[in-house]
Design an enzyme around this catalytic site. Structure first.
Site, PDB file in Angstrom:
ATOM      1  N   TRP A 157       1.043  -1.412   0.038  1.00 19.17           N
ATOM      2  CA  TRP A 157       0.079   0.041  -0.003  1.00 19.17           C
ATOM      3  C   TRP A 157       0.628   1.227   0.217  1.00 19.17           C
ATOM      4  O   TRP A 157       0.272   2.331  -0.167  1.00 19.17           O
ATOM      5  CB  TRP A 157      -1.051   0.001   1.226  1.00 19.17           C
ATOM      6  CG  TRP A 157      -0.297  -0.359   2.485  1.00 19.17           C
ATOM      7  CD1 TRP A 157      -0.347  -1.570   2.964  1.00 19.17           C
ATOM      8  CD2 TRP A 157       0.610   0.391   3.215  1.00 19.17           C
ATOM      9  NE1 TRP A 157       0.434  -1.449   4.160  1.00 19.17           N
ATOM     10  CE2 TRP A 157       1.134  -0.140   4.526  1.00 19.17           C
ATOM     11  CE3 TRP A 157       1.003   1.783   3.432  1.00 19.17           C
ATOM     12  CZ2 TRP A 157       1.855   0.082   5.351  1.00 19.17           C
ATOM     13  CZ3 TRP A 157       1.829   2.171   4.241  1.00 19.17           C
ATOM     14  CH2 TRP A 157       2.208   1.554   5.189  1.00 19.17           C
ATOM     15  N   PRO A 182      -3.840  -5.846  -5.671  1.00 23.92           N
ATOM     16  CA  PRO A 182      -3.401  -4.522  -5.047  1.00 23.92           C
ATOM     17  C   PRO A 182      -3.657  -4.595  -3.484  1.00 23.92           C
ATOM     18  O   PRO A 182      -4.571  -5.357  -3.070  1.00 23.92           O
ATOM     19  CB  PRO A 182      -4.219  -3.408  -5.594  1.00 23.92           C
ATOM     20  CG  PRO A 182      -5.023  -4.045  -5.959  1.00 23.92           C
ATOM     21  CD  PRO A 182      -4.929  -5.394  -6.376  1.00 23.92           C
ATOM     22  N   ALA A 183      -2.801  -3.626  -2.837  1.00 21.03           N
ATOM     23  CA  ALA A 183      -3.259  -3.602  -1.259  1.00 21.03           C
ATOM     24  C   ALA A 183      -4.650  -3.114  -1.014  1.00 21.03           C
ATOM     25  O   ALA A 183      -5.272  -2.215  -1.746  1.00 21.03           O
ATOM     26  CB  ALA A 183      -2.151  -2.921  -0.694  1.00 21.03           C
ATOM     27  N   GLY A 234       6.152  -6.791  -0.108  1.00 26.85           N
ATOM     28  CA  GLY A 234       5.268  -6.809   1.366  1.00 26.85           C
ATOM     29  C   GLY A 234       6.437  -7.217   2.371  1.00 26.85           C
ATOM     30  O   GLY A 234       7.692  -6.911   2.291  1.00 26.85           O
ATOM     31  N   GLU A 256      10.631  -8.685  -3.027  1.00 31.36           N
ATOM     32  CA  GLU A 256      10.974  -7.307  -2.519  1.00 31.36           C
ATOM     33  C   GLU A 256      10.040  -7.107  -1.060  1.00 31.36           C
ATOM     34  O   GLU A 256       9.328  -6.651  -0.901  1.00 31.36           O
ATOM     35  CB  GLU A 256      10.568  -6.131  -3.445  1.00 31.36           C
ATOM     36  CG  GLU A 256      11.593  -5.089  -3.215  1.00 31.36           C
ATOM     37  CD  GLU A 256      10.714  -4.085  -2.347  1.00 31.36           C
ATOM     38  OE1 GLU A 256      10.810  -3.843  -1.076  1.00 31.36           O
ATOM     39  OE2 GLU A 256       9.798  -3.279  -3.023  1.00 31.36           O
ATOM     40  N   CYS A 290      10.241   1.293   1.786  1.00 31.49           N
ATOM     41  CA  CYS A 290      11.015   0.220   2.347  1.00 31.49           C
ATOM     42  C   CYS A 290      12.316   0.308   2.310  1.00 31.49           C
ATOM     43  O   CYS A 290      13.430  -0.230   3.091  1.00 31.49           O
ATOM     44  CB  CYS A 290      10.831  -0.969   1.218  1.00 31.49           C
ATOM     45  SG  CYS A 290      11.150  -0.666  -0.544  1.00 31.49           S
TER      46      CYS A 290
END
Length: 486
Positions: A157, A182-183, A234, A256, A290
């Site tokens: 997200w 998708p989230a 995620g 990832e 991230c």
């Protein structure tokens, strides 16, 4: 269920076989604006029959798309990029409405998503094979690359357009069909990308989108023999779960996953410039990145001026809803993130850390998941924030005296996605960049992600690469053909 009940997503839904539709059961899920805690729309909750429809659609789509010439695939992808750019303002506005991130960041992300389609429009024409000389004159050997098959793509997200774009564009460029999930916190940006693909002429069935319960969808899709590749952006824990599911079918996987990026600032760096540079990156998207710099190791000679400059920058940032043009820091994505931020600050302070800026919910924003940009100094190595991936707007700073000490501390966690080095010495920065156990390193630089460069990590931060010329390879299988002339 009537269309007008869907709110922000009234023109979307599940996308299967080239059409938007609702779940067969008409079940829905709510999407919350993290700036207001209000419902902005409803999205379909797919059941097994919906997922079977998507699998069948993707199987038919694969047969047609893999037979499409690379030049024709390239033309479609280039048109997708153009459509996204034409609709950039609408997509960015939608993204801000569902994520709360500042509109300027949403605009930048939308353009970055378009870059992915533009890049892979070119890469699809550059899938090169190999000819190997035979040992005898009557033998021919070659290696060709073919699309891996149907791809199940799961996205996060925090960058709801860029992350799925990396997967969709590369997979389509390779000749694969895709089912993207998708989230649920921010599905609209991905839906807008899918609509752009549709309007650019992508044939029905080649790209499908499903929403709903992540566990149900991942289990069902990955268990299907039709799916030959799984890609996830995620958390590390979710990644481990997906890997276990994929192992049963020996699926090709790229991941990832989480990061906890170290920043090593050596004594020959300008402390004020370095502090402002990393602070600007740290608080982007409210720290929910991230590759966000998240552990700061600063040489003792410049430690205090670095901390002071960092705290000044953080305290001056304007907090507010992303739709407000003056906002520089939006909200966290959900209440869980807010509780996590509060717990990390409390833990660090209980272990002796000093609070230099922030540390709490802003008084002016008691509604919504806002948290002040926070700077902590003298954070001990056993503090939770030095070990656990934070994903919050908190910067923990500690000091070091020797090169080896800093590198050992930077490499002490199981994550290895990104790392950063600040030094005016070519020797020091080169040795430090090579010593960091990370898939990506920025030297006096924080902007790592771009369409033309590989993105991915080491250790528990994942496997495979997205972006760049390497990105398309994760969606291809090498086939070796040996022919004897008779």
């Amino acid at each position: 269920m009537k269309r007008e009940q869907i709110g922000l997503y009234r023109n979307f839904g599940l996308y299967i076989d080239g059409e938007w539709r609702q779940s067969r059961t008409l079940a829905t899920r709510e999407v919350i604006d993290p700036s207001t805690e209000e419902i902005v729309g409803l999205i379909p909750a797919a059941d097994e029959s919906d997922l079977d429809d998507a699998l069948q659609s993707a199987t038919y789509g694969l047969a047609a798309w893999r037979a499409t010439s690379p030049w024709d695939r390239a033309m479609v992808l280039r048109r997708v990029s153009s459509v996204i750019r034409e609709r950039a303002e609408d997509i960015a506005t939608l993204m801000t409405a569902e994520t709360g991130k500042p509109l300027a960041e949403s605009r930048g992300e939308t353009q970055a998503a378009a870059d992915q389609f533009e890049w892979y429009a070119e890469e699809t024409k550059r899938i090169y094979g190999q000819t190997i000389e035979g040992r005898t004159s009557d033998v021919r050997m070659q290696v060709r690359y073919e699309p891996v098959g149907v791809v199940a793509a799961f996205s996060a997200w925090n960058f709801p357009a860029l992350l799925p774009a990396r997967k969709i564009a590369a997979a389509l460029g390779a000749g694969c069909s895709v089912i993207v999930k998708p989230a649920s916190e921010a599905p609209g940006s991905c839906m807008a990308l899918v609509q752009a693909c549709h309007d650019a002429g992508l044939p029905g069935g080649v790209l499908n989108l499903v929403t709903g319960d992540s566990s149900l969808i991942s289990r069902h899709l990955i268990a299907s023999p039709a799916v030959r590749k799984v890609t996830l952006t995620g958390s590390t824990e979710v990644g481990k779960s997906i890997l276990r599911l994929a192992a049963d079918g020996i699926k090709k996987v790229s991941m990832e996953l989480g990061g906890h990026a170290p920043v090593v600032v050596f004594d020959d760096a300008d402390p004020q410039w370095a502090a402002e540079t990393v602070a600007r990156a740290k608080f982007r998207n409210c720290g929910q990145v991230c590759i966000s710099p998240s552990r700061f190791f600063v040489h003792e000679r410049i430690y205090e001026p670095f901390c002071e400059a960092f705290a000044r920058f953080a305290a001056a940032l304007a907090i507010g809803p992303g739709s407000d043009a003056s906002s520089e820091v939006g909200p966290l994505a959900n209440a869980r993130g807010l509780r996590h931020a509060e717990a990390l600050v409390a833990d660090a302070l209980s272990r002796g850390a000093r609070l230099l800026a922030g540390g709490k919910r802003p008084e002016a924003h008691r509604r919504g998941y806002f948290f002040e940009p926070t700077v902590l100094a003298d954070v001990p190595s056993d503090a939770r924030i030095m070990r656990d991936e934070p994903f919050v707007p908190i910067a923990p700073i500690t000091r070091f005296s020797e090169f080896d000490e800093a590198i050992e501390a930077a490499n002490s966690v199981p994550f290895g996605l990104a790392g950063y080095v600040f030094s005016s010495s070519l020797r020091t920065s080169t040795l430090a960049a090579e010593a960091l156990e990370c898939g990506m390193v920025g030297v006096n630089e924080m902007l790592l992600a771009c369409a033309e460069a590989p993105f991915g990590g080491m250790k528990e931060s994942g496997m495979g690469r997205e972006g760049g010329s390497l990105g398309i390879r994760d969606y291809l299988e090498a086939k070796y053909i040996r022919t004897r002339l008779v």
